[in-house]
Motif scaffolding. Structure first.
Motif, PDB file in Angstrom:
ATOM      1  N   HIS A 106      -7.719   3.037  -9.113  1.00  0.00           N
ATOM      2  CA  HIS A 106      -8.050   3.733  -7.870  1.00  0.00           C
ATOM      3  C   HIS A 106      -6.814   4.387  -7.242  1.00  0.00           C
ATOM      4  N   ILE A 107      -5.630   4.131  -7.798  1.00  0.00           N
ATOM      5  CA  ILE A 107      -4.366   4.562  -7.192  1.00  0.00           C
ATOM      6  C   ILE A 107      -3.648   5.560  -8.093  1.00  0.00           C
ATOM      7  N   THR A 108      -3.065   6.594  -7.461  1.00  0.00           N
ATOM      8  CA  THR A 108      -2.291   7.592  -8.208  1.00  0.00           C
ATOM      9  C   THR A 108      -0.832   7.556  -7.738  1.00  0.00           C
ATOM     10  N   VAL A 109       0.058   7.922  -8.649  1.00  0.00           N
ATOM     11  CA  VAL A 109       1.473   8.107  -8.317  1.00  0.00           C
ATOM     12  C   VAL A 109       1.819   9.521  -8.755  1.00  0.00           C
ATOM     13  N   ASP A 110       2.222  10.336  -7.794  1.00  0.00           N
ATOM     14  CA  ASP A 110       2.507  11.756  -8.049  1.00  0.00           C
ATOM     15  C   ASP A 110       1.329  12.452  -8.726  1.00  0.00           C
ATOM     16  N   GLY A 111       0.109  12.115  -8.319  1.00  0.00           N
ATOM     17  CA  GLY A 111      -1.083  12.786  -8.839  1.00  0.00           C
ATOM     18  C   GLY A 111      -1.629  12.227 -10.140  1.00  0.00           C
ATOM     19  N   LYS A 112      -0.912  11.301 -10.776  1.00  0.00           N
ATOM     20  CA  LYS A 112      -1.373  10.716 -12.039  1.00  0.00           C
ATOM     21  C   LYS A 112      -1.854   9.289 -11.796  1.00  0.00           C
ATOM     22  N   VAL A 113      -2.978   8.925 -12.412  1.00  0.00           N
ATOM     23  CA  VAL A 113      -3.517   7.574 -12.261  1.00  0.00           C
ATOM     24  C   VAL A 113      -2.580   6.579 -12.937  1.00  0.00           C
ATOM     25  N   VAL A 114      -2.223   5.530 -12.198  1.00  0.00           N
ATOM     26  CA  VAL A 114      -1.380   4.466 -12.741  1.00  0.00           C
ATOM     27  C   VAL A 114      -2.129   3.149 -12.544  1.00  0.00           C
ATOM     28  N   ASN A 115      -2.292   2.375 -13.630  1.00  0.00           N
ATOM     29  CA  ASN A 115      -3.027   1.115 -13.506  1.00  0.00           C
ATOM     30  C   ASN A 115      -2.153  -0.100 -13.839  1.00  0.00           C
ATOM     31  N   ILE A 116      -0.853   0.026 -13.597  1.00  0.00           N
ATOM     32  CA  ILE A 116       0.084  -1.070 -13.862  1.00  0.00           C
ATOM     33  C   ILE A 116       0.642  -1.548 -12.515  1.00  0.00           C
ATOM     34  N   PRO A 117       0.209  -2.737 -12.051  1.00  0.00           N
ATOM     35  CA  PRO A 117       0.656  -3.221 -10.736  1.00  0.00           C
ATOM     36  C   PRO A 117       2.169  -3.377 -10.622  1.00  0.00           C
ATOM     37  N   SER A 118       2.856  -3.646 -11.732  1.00  0.00           N
ATOM     38  CA  SER A 118       4.297  -3.863 -11.677  1.00  0.00           C
ATOM     39  C   SER A 118       5.096  -2.561 -11.787  1.00  0.00           C
ATOM     40  N   TYR A 119       4.403  -1.422 -11.843  1.00  0.00           N
ATOM     41  CA  TYR A 119       5.080  -0.122 -11.911  1.00  0.00           C
ATOM     42  C   TYR A 119       6.069  -0.015 -10.754  1.00  0.00           C
ATOM     43  N   SER A 120       7.287   0.405 -11.060  1.00  0.00           N
ATOM     44  CA  SER A 120       8.312   0.514 -10.026  1.00  0.00           C
ATOM     45  C   SER A 120       8.281   1.909  -9.406  1.00  0.00           C
ATOM     46  N   VAL A 121       7.951   1.979  -8.130  1.00  0.00           N
ATOM     47  CA  VAL A 121       7.866   3.247  -7.415  1.00  0.00           C
ATOM     48  C   VAL A 121       9.273   3.677  -7.021  1.00  0.00           C
ATOM     49  N   LYS A 122       9.621   4.917  -7.328  1.00  0.00           N
ATOM     50  CA  LYS A 122      10.949   5.448  -7.009  1.00  0.00           C
ATOM     51  C   LYS A 122      10.894   6.186  -5.667  1.00  0.00           C
ATOM     52  N   PRO A 123      12.011   6.217  -4.936  1.00  0.00           N
ATOM     53  CA  PRO A 123      12.032   6.977  -3.682  1.00  0.00           C
ATOM     54  C   PRO A 123      11.637   8.436  -3.911  1.00  0.00           C
ATOM     55  N   GLY A 124      10.794   8.945  -3.030  1.00  0.00           N
ATOM     56  CA  GLY A 124      10.326  10.327  -3.147  1.00  0.00           C
ATOM     57  C   GLY A 124       8.974  10.457  -3.827  1.00  0.00           C
ATOM     58  N   GLN A 125       8.521   9.402  -4.513  1.00  0.00           N
ATOM     59  CA  GLN A 125       7.229   9.473  -5.197  1.00  0.00           C
ATOM     60  C   GLN A 125       6.081   9.308  -4.199  1.00  0.00           C
ATOM     61  N   LEU A 126       4.981   9.997  -4.494  1.00  0.00           N
ATOM     62  CA  LEU A 126       3.791   9.939  -3.650  1.00  0.00           C
ATOM     63  C   LEU A 126       2.795   8.948  -4.234  1.00  0.00           C
ATOM     64  N   VAL A 127       2.361   8.001  -3.419  1.00  0.00           N
ATOM     65  CA  VAL A 127       1.367   7.016  -3.833  1.00  0.00           C
ATOM     66  C   VAL A 127       0.108   7.298  -3.031  1.00  0.00           C
ATOM     67  N   GLY A 128      -0.994   7.579  -3.741  1.00  0.00           N
ATOM     68  CA  GLY A 128      -2.207   7.941  -3.037  1.00  0.00           C
ATOM     69  C   GLY A 128      -3.446   7.306  -3.615  1.00  0.00           C
ATOM     70  N   VAL A 129      -4.551   7.570  -2.926  1.00  0.00           N
ATOM     71  CA  VAL A 129      -5.849   7.092  -3.379  1.00  0.00           C
ATOM     72  C   VAL A 129      -6.466   8.178  -4.234  1.00  0.00           C
ATOM     73  N   ARG A 130      -6.993   7.795  -5.377  1.00  0.00           N
ATOM     74  CA  ARG A 130      -7.628   8.732  -6.291  1.00  0.00           C
ATOM     75  C   ARG A 130      -8.801   9.436  -5.598  1.00  0.00           C
ATOM     76  N   GLU A 131      -9.018  10.692  -5.927  1.00  0.00           N
ATOM     77  CA  GLU A 131     -10.042  11.506  -5.266  1.00  0.00           C
ATOM     78  C   GLU A 131     -11.406  10.813  -5.258  1.00  0.00           C
ATOM     79  N   ARG A 132     -11.818  10.269  -6.411  1.00  0.00           N
ATOM     80  CA  ARG A 132     -13.130   9.632  -6.525  1.00  0.00           C
ATOM     81  C   ARG A 132     -13.217   8.335  -5.723  1.00  0.00           C
ATOM     82  N   SER A 133     -12.055   7.756  -5.393  1.00  0.00           N
ATOM     83  CA  SER A 133     -12.033   6.446  -4.742  1.00  0.00           C
ATOM     84  C   SER A 133     -11.857   6.514  -3.228  1.00  0.00           C
ATOM     85  N   LYS A 134     -11.704   7.718  -2.670  1.00  0.00           N
ATOM     86  CA  LYS A 134     -11.411   7.851  -1.239  1.00  0.00           C
ATOM     87  C   LYS A 134     -12.540   7.348  -0.342  1.00  0.00           C
TER      88      LYS A 134
END
Length: 152
Positions: A69-97
Motif C-alpha cells: 500500500h506504500i510507495t517510495v518515490d512513486g514505486k511500490v516498496v513492500n520491504i518494511p526494513s527498507y532504509s528511507v534516504k533523506p529527500g525521498q517521498l513516502v506516500g500512499v499508493r493511488e489504489r489504497s488512498k
C-alpha cells in the motif's frame, strides 16, 4: 543493558538478527554508534510510515508496507526494513488512498510533531527532510547501554 536492548527491539518491531546487523552497520559508520543505531531504526520504511501518521501503530505500518500500500518515490516498496534516504517521498499508493485504516489514522494526527518529516495531505505523500538528530527522537531509549552490551 539487556532490558534496554529488548525495549529498543520491541519498540521498533525488529528481531534479534536484524537488530544485531543494524548495530554492526552503525558501529562501522563514523559518529556515535548509539545515535547512529537509533537513526537507522528511525529511517526504516515501516517506522517512517508510522511517524507520518499513515498507520496507527508500527505493526500496522509494517503490514501496510508488506501488503504493497506504500510507495517510495512513486514505486511500490513492500520491504518494511527498507532504509528511507533523506529527500525521498513516502506516500500512499493511488489504489489504497481510500482505505479506512489510513483515513482513520491520518484524520487525528498532528503532522508538525516531527521536524524531520514533511506531510502533504492533499497528495497523501510525506518527505523525509533529513535524518533525525538524537534530541528529536522521542523514544525513551538509553542507547549507550545497548552499545555497552554489544561491546562485551
Amino acid at each position: 543493558m539487556l532490558a534496554e536492548k529488548q525495549k529498543a527491539k520491541y519498540t521498533y518491531g525488529v528481531l534479534e538478527k536484524q537488530f544485531r546487523n543494524m548495530f554492526e552497520k552503525a558501529a562501522r559508520m563514523n559518529g556515535i554508534t548509539g545515535e547512529i543505531l537509533l537513526q537507522l531504526l528511525e529511517n526504516r520504511l515501516d517506522n517512517v510510515v508510522y511517524r507520518l501518521g499513515i498507520a496507527p501503530t508500527r505493526a500496522a505500518a509494517r503490514q501496510l508496507v508488506g501488503h504493497k500500500h506504500i510507495t517510495v518515490d512513486g514505486k511500490v516498496v513492500n520491504i518494511p526494513s527498507y532504509s528511507v534516504k533523506p529527500g525521498q517521498l513516502v506516500g500512499v499508493r493511488e489504489r489504497s488512498k481510500t482505505l479506512e485504516v489510513i483515513d482513520a489514522s491520518l484524520s487525528g494526527f498532528n503532522h508538525s510533531k516531527y521536524p524531520w518529516l514533511e506531510w502533504d495531505n492533499a497528495k497523501k505523500v510525506g518527505k523525509l527532510l533529513h535524518t533525525p538528530e538524537r534530541a528529536d527522537i522521542p523514544e525513551n531509549i538509553k542507547e549507550h547501554l545497548i552499545v555497552e552490551l554489544y561491546s562485551k
